[in-house]
Design an enzyme around this catalytic site. Sequence first.
Site, PDB file in Angstrom:
ATOM      1  N   HIS A 262       0.631  -0.922  -0.361  1.00  0.00           N
ATOM      2  CA  HIS A 262       0.513  -0.406   0.381  1.00  0.00           C
ATOM      3  C   HIS A 262       0.831   1.707   0.300  1.00  0.00           C
ATOM      4  O   HIS A 262       0.707   2.328   1.491  1.00  0.00           O
ATOM      5  CB  HIS A 262      -1.032   0.458   1.491  1.00  0.00           C
TER       6      HIS A 262
ATOM      7  N   ASP B 166      -6.067  -0.480  -2.864  1.00  0.00           N
ATOM      8  CA  ASP B 166      -6.472  -1.931  -1.901  1.00  0.00           C
ATOM      9  C   ASP B 166      -7.956  -2.889  -2.409  1.00  0.00           C
ATOM     10  O   ASP B 166      -8.698  -2.714  -2.836  1.00  0.00           O
ATOM     11  CB  ASP B 166      -7.991  -0.560  -0.876  1.00  0.00           C
TER      12      ASP B 166
ATOM     13  N   HIS C 133      -7.692  -7.118   2.352  1.00  0.00           N
ATOM     14  CA  HIS C 133      -7.387  -6.134   3.157  1.00  0.00           C
ATOM     15  C   HIS C 133      -7.621  -5.447   4.080  1.00  0.00           C
ATOM     16  O   HIS C 133      -7.126  -5.945   4.981  1.00  0.00           O
ATOM     17  CB  HIS C 133      -6.598  -4.031   2.065  1.00  0.00           C
TER      18      HIS C 133
HETATM   19 MN    MN Z   1      -4.289   1.017   1.200  1.00  0.00          MN
END
Ligand code: MN
Length: 257
Positions: A69, A75, A79
């Site tokens: 990240h 994302d 996650h």
């Molecule tokens: Mn992220």
Amino acid sequence: MDVLAQLLEELTTGKLEIIDLTSPLEPETPVIDLPPMFAPSPGLTLTEISHYDNRGPAWYWNVLYMGEHTGTHFDAPIHWITGKELPNNATDTILPSKFIGPACVIDVTAEVKQDPDYLLTIERVEQWEADHGHIPNGAWLLIHTGWSQRAGREAFLNIHDDGAHSPGFHPSCSAFLAKERDILGVGVETVGTDAGQAGGFDPPFPSHTYMHGAGRFGITSLMNLDLLPPTGAIVIAAPLKIVKGSGSPLRVIAITR
Ligand code: MN
């Protein structure tokens, strides 16, 4: 004319334009700053393997080391704990048809100028829809906050004694977008899809909690959103095919008129 041939012709003649929505990725690229009880994510370290020298006389290349990240990144639902059991929730299993979609751009630059902690509300989304139509299924919702204009780590992360101050989504708005709209996900100019103060919201980090719980995605650290119309552009955002990846840096481009 065949639609693909027409697309190529309009790209070649400049009738359609490619806009790069990606921030430069370099060792100085800021990453999210978590409270010290949590493990930090490292920014980019770039180590040279060879540079047309005795380590490799005709070639130049580097080793990358960074958190998934880092910089402009994707994302995936895996996650977040709310998305951990969903099917096709990681960078290698998300259906590639989801890497392209129409962009809905909500311009809140004026609001964010007044208040760096500005939160997008359901009412603001509905106001946008009254002007530009219902958010289509499979769209990226991009919030244009102007945050990418903040140069340097300090201004970009905007950390004070009480934590980071940067715009995001009101918890009820994230729940609304996850449940009432069939979007691919949300894209932001800030370091994460949640507001700087969102660790103290109910629930904490509502954008991550609701969006990933509903199998939606996030993209952060976008720039050049001012070059996109409110509707009509197409966003292409394909993360690296990291097996069981929770996200990845990526190149985000838009096709627009
Ligand atoms: Mn992220």
